[in-house]
Scaffold this motif. Structure first.
Motif, PDB file in Angstrom:
ATOM      1  N   GLY A  90       0.806  -1.206   0.000  1.00 31.90           N
ATOM      2  CA  GLY A  90       0.000   0.000   0.000  1.00 31.90           C
ATOM      3  C   GLY A  90       0.837   1.253   0.000  1.00 31.90           C
ATOM      4  O   GLY A  90       0.389   2.304   0.453  1.00 31.90           O
ATOM      5  N   GLY A  91       2.087   1.194  -0.449  1.00 34.83           N
ATOM      6  CA  GLY A  91       2.955   2.350  -0.462  1.00 34.83           C
ATOM      7  C   GLY A  91       3.784   2.408   0.813  1.00 34.83           C
ATOM      8  O   GLY A  91       3.597   1.637   1.758  1.00 34.83           O
ATOM      9  N   PRO A  92       4.750   3.333   0.876  1.00 35.97           N
ATOM     10  CA  PRO A  92       5.617   3.453   2.052  1.00 35.97           C
ATOM     11  C   PRO A  92       4.836   3.928   3.270  1.00 35.97           C
ATOM     12  O   PRO A  92       3.847   4.657   3.162  1.00 35.97           O
ATOM     13  CB  PRO A  92       6.670   4.482   1.610  1.00 35.97           C
ATOM     14  CG  PRO A  92       5.994   5.272   0.530  1.00 35.97           C
ATOM     15  CD  PRO A  92       5.074   4.307  -0.165  1.00 35.97           C
ATOM     16  N   SER A  93       5.308   3.527   4.445  1.00 33.10           N
ATOM     17  CA  SER A  93       4.638   3.924   5.676  1.00 33.10           C
ATOM     18  C   SER A  93       4.962   5.378   6.009  1.00 33.10           C
ATOM     19  O   SER A  93       5.901   5.982   5.480  1.00 33.10           O
ATOM     20  CB  SER A  93       5.085   3.024   6.825  1.00 33.10           C
ATOM     21  OG  SER A  93       6.481   3.152   7.046  1.00 33.10           O
ATOM     22  N   LEU A  94       4.169   5.927   6.914  1.00 32.24           N
ATOM     23  CA  LEU A  94       4.362   7.325   7.317  1.00 32.24           C
ATOM     24  C   LEU A  94       5.706   7.505   8.013  1.00 32.24           C
ATOM     25  O   LEU A  94       6.384   8.535   7.824  1.00 32.24           O
ATOM     26  CB  LEU A  94       3.220   7.750   8.238  1.00 32.24           C
ATOM     27  CG  LEU A  94       3.249   9.200   8.742  1.00 32.24           C
ATOM     28  CD1 LEU A  94       3.201  10.179   7.580  1.00 32.24           C
ATOM     29  CD2 LEU A  94       2.087   9.454   9.704  1.00 32.24           C
ATOM     30  N   LEU A  95       6.121   6.513   8.795  1.00 34.55           N
ATOM     31  CA  LEU A  95       7.404   6.603   9.489  1.00 34.55           C
ATOM     32  C   LEU A  95       8.564   6.655   8.500  1.00 34.55           C
ATOM     33  O   LEU A  95       9.522   7.418   8.689  1.00 34.55           O
ATOM     34  CB  LEU A  95       7.565   5.403  10.430  1.00 34.55           C
ATOM     35  CG  LEU A  95       8.879   5.342  11.223  1.00 34.55           C
ATOM     36  CD1 LEU A  95       9.008   6.555  12.120  1.00 34.55           C
ATOM     37  CD2 LEU A  95       8.946   4.048  12.034  1.00 34.55           C
ATOM     38  N   THR A  96       8.473   5.871   7.426  1.00 39.51           N
ATOM     39  CA  THR A  96       9.530   5.884   6.412  1.00 39.51           C
ATOM     40  C   THR A  96       9.639   7.250   5.741  1.00 39.51           C
ATOM     41  O   THR A  96      10.737   7.777   5.517  1.00 39.51           O
ATOM     42  CB  THR A  96       9.261   4.795   5.357  1.00 39.51           C
ATOM     43  OG1 THR A  96       9.156   3.521   6.011  1.00 39.51           O
ATOM     44  CG2 THR A  96      10.362   4.727   4.328  1.00 39.51           C
ATOM     45  N   VAL A  97       8.492   7.827   5.408  1.00 36.63           N
ATOM     46  CA  VAL A  97       8.483   9.142   4.758  1.00 36.63           C
ATOM     47  C   VAL A  97       9.055  10.209   5.685  1.00 36.63           C
ATOM     48  O   VAL A  97       9.875  11.050   5.273  1.00 36.63           O
ATOM     49  CB  VAL A  97       7.064   9.498   4.311  1.00 36.63           C
ATOM     50  CG1 VAL A  97       7.028  10.907   3.718  1.00 36.63           C
ATOM     51  CG2 VAL A  97       6.551   8.495   3.278  1.00 36.63           C
ATOM     52  N   LEU A  98       8.646  10.186   6.971  1.00 36.42           N
ATOM     53  CA  LEU A  98       9.134  11.187   7.922  1.00 36.42           C
ATOM     54  C   LEU A  98      10.639  11.054   8.139  1.00 36.42           C
ATOM     55  O   LEU A  98      11.361  12.059   8.202  1.00 36.42           O
ATOM     56  CB  LEU A  98       8.391  11.036   9.259  1.00 36.42           C
ATOM     57  CG  LEU A  98       6.908  11.411   9.242  1.00 36.42           C
ATOM     58  CD1 LEU A  98       6.281  11.157  10.604  1.00 36.42           C
ATOM     59  CD2 LEU A  98       6.734  12.879   8.847  1.00 36.42           C
ATOM     60  N   LEU A  99      11.114   9.786   8.226  1.00 35.84           N
ATOM     61  CA  LEU A  99      12.546   9.590   8.407  1.00 35.84           C
ATOM     62  C   LEU A  99      13.330  10.068   7.191  1.00 35.84           C
ATOM     63  O   LEU A  99      14.418  10.643   7.314  1.00 35.84           O
ATOM     64  CB  LEU A  99      12.832   8.105   8.671  1.00 35.84           C
ATOM     65  CG  LEU A  99      14.251   7.739   9.098  1.00 35.84           C
ATOM     66  CD1 LEU A  99      14.640   8.510  10.349  1.00 35.84           C
ATOM     67  CD2 LEU A  99      14.354   6.244   9.351  1.00 35.84           C
ATOM     68  N   GLY A 100      12.760   9.873   5.990  1.00 35.61           N
ATOM     69  CA  GLY A 100      13.419  10.374   4.789  1.00 35.61           C
ATOM     70  C   GLY A 100      13.492  11.889   4.760  1.00 35.61           C
ATOM     71  O   GLY A 100      14.509  12.470   4.361  1.00 35.61           O
ATOM     72  N   LEU A 101      12.418  12.546   5.209  1.00 32.26           N
ATOM     73  CA  LEU A 101      12.425  14.013   5.258  1.00 32.26           C
ATOM     74  C   LEU A 101      13.446  14.532   6.255  1.00 32.26           C
ATOM     75  O   LEU A 101      14.122  15.555   6.015  1.00 32.26           O
ATOM     76  CB  LEU A 101      11.023  14.514   5.613  1.00 32.26           C
ATOM     77  CG  LEU A 101       9.928  14.264   4.569  1.00 32.26           C
ATOM     78  CD1 LEU A 101       8.576  14.730   5.090  1.00 32.26           C
ATOM     79  CD2 LEU A 101      10.259  14.987   3.260  1.00 32.26           C
ATOM     80  N   VAL A 102      13.588  13.838   7.397  1.00 33.60           N
ATOM     81  CA  VAL A 102      14.582  14.256   8.393  1.00 33.60           C
ATOM     82  C   VAL A 102      15.992  14.144   7.819  1.00 33.60           C
ATOM     83  O   VAL A 102      16.847  15.038   8.022  1.00 33.60           O
ATOM     84  CB  VAL A 102      14.432  13.403   9.667  1.00 33.60           C
ATOM     85  CG1 VAL A 102      15.599  13.657  10.625  1.00 33.60           C
ATOM     86  CG2 VAL A 102      13.119  13.715  10.361  1.00 33.60           C
ATOM     87  N   CYS A 103      16.263  13.052   7.081  1.00 31.46           N
ATOM     88  CA  CYS A 103      17.587  12.887   6.476  1.00 31.46           C
ATOM     89  C   CYS A 103      17.857  13.969   5.431  1.00 31.46           C
ATOM     90  O   CYS A 103      18.982  14.497   5.339  1.00 31.46           O
ATOM     91  CB  CYS A 103      17.704  11.499   5.857  1.00 31.46           C
ATOM     92  SG  CYS A 103      17.713  10.132   7.051  1.00 31.46           S
TER      93      CYS A 103
END
Length: 244
Positions: free
Chosen positions: A187-200
């Motif tokens: 169902g697509g990437p999880s919210l935690l993955t997206v947030l961690l990518g934005l932090v990086c």
């Protein structure tokens, strides 16, 4: 103390059925092709009953249209085309094999096999069916009914154990099917993955430790090692997002 009844583990229609081949082709000019053999495999640890149904039972003779298969065995079902005429060329019929446990009447699984009559094998070399032909077959059988074959038995059904190669193929198919059914739908990437990518990404955009000309507070300046870690984590997250 009352004895509790064991709940059935198998749902109606959910049991995979292994039949070979999945398509029967009869040729009018080849007498030997008027007799085809369907092999039904039973890779399970319990015996199965089977029944053969057909959309056009008057055109075919099925030897042993009903029977049983022992665990880890297979049975050959002989099908003969008895109405070889030009008006039947290119007409698709369907056989349905229904299986159930010995102690039950409901069909635990079913498998459908198409059958067609062609004028000659030399005129029509075997080739995959086109999408239009597949759609025409589906439309033809959309509202079709399956009928029981007339009882025609010559001898008891002969059971045999499949070869090791056949057993490995069946086990592989059953394993892949179970893995596909148990695999969650992506169902697509999880919210935690997206947030961690934005932090990086934000960490990589911050100034490096030691830069003098910057309006960003000093405590937000990152060292080179920290930025390398952020870039590495961002690369891993990108691979995860692309796979989902």
């Amino acid at each position: 103390m009352q004895q509790q009844h064991r709940q059935p583990e198998l749902v109606e229609g959910s049991l995979p059925v292994f039949v070979f081949p999945t398509e029967l082709v009869f040729y009018a000019d080849e007498q030997s092709s008027h007799k085809q053999v369907l092999t039904l495999y039973n890779p399970y640890e319990f015996a199965l009953k089977f029944k053969v149904l057909c959309t056009a039972p008057n055109k075919y003779t099925v030897v042993d249209a009903t029977g049983a298969v022992k665990p880890q065995c297979c049975v050959d079902i002989v099908i003969r085309h008895r109405d070889v005429r030009a008006c039947h060329y290119g007409v698709y019929d369907k056989f349905r094999l229904q299986v159930s446990e010995q102690s039950q009447r409901k069909a635990l699984g079913r498998k459908e096999v198409t059958a067609t009559l062609r004028p000659s094998a030399s005129q029509e070399p075997p080739s995959p069916r086109t999408q239009d032909e597949e759609r025409r077959i589906k439309e033809q059988f959309a509202d079709s009914e399956f009928f029981e074959q007339t009882a025609f038995q010559t001898a008891p059904v002969s059971l045999r154990h499949p070869s090791r190669k056949t057993q490995s193929v069946l086990i592989g198919r059953l394993t892949r099917r179970k893995q596909a059914e148990s695999r969650p739908v992506a169902g697509g990437p999880s919210l935690l993955t997206v947030l961690l990518g934005l932090v990086c990404m934000a960490a990589l955009m911050l100034p490096t430790l030691g830069e003098q000309e910057s309006t960003v507070p000093v405590y937000l300046h990152l060292s080179v090692n920290k930025k390398l870690v952020a870039a590495y984590v961002l690369g891993l997250l990108t691979m995860v997002i692309l796979r989902t």
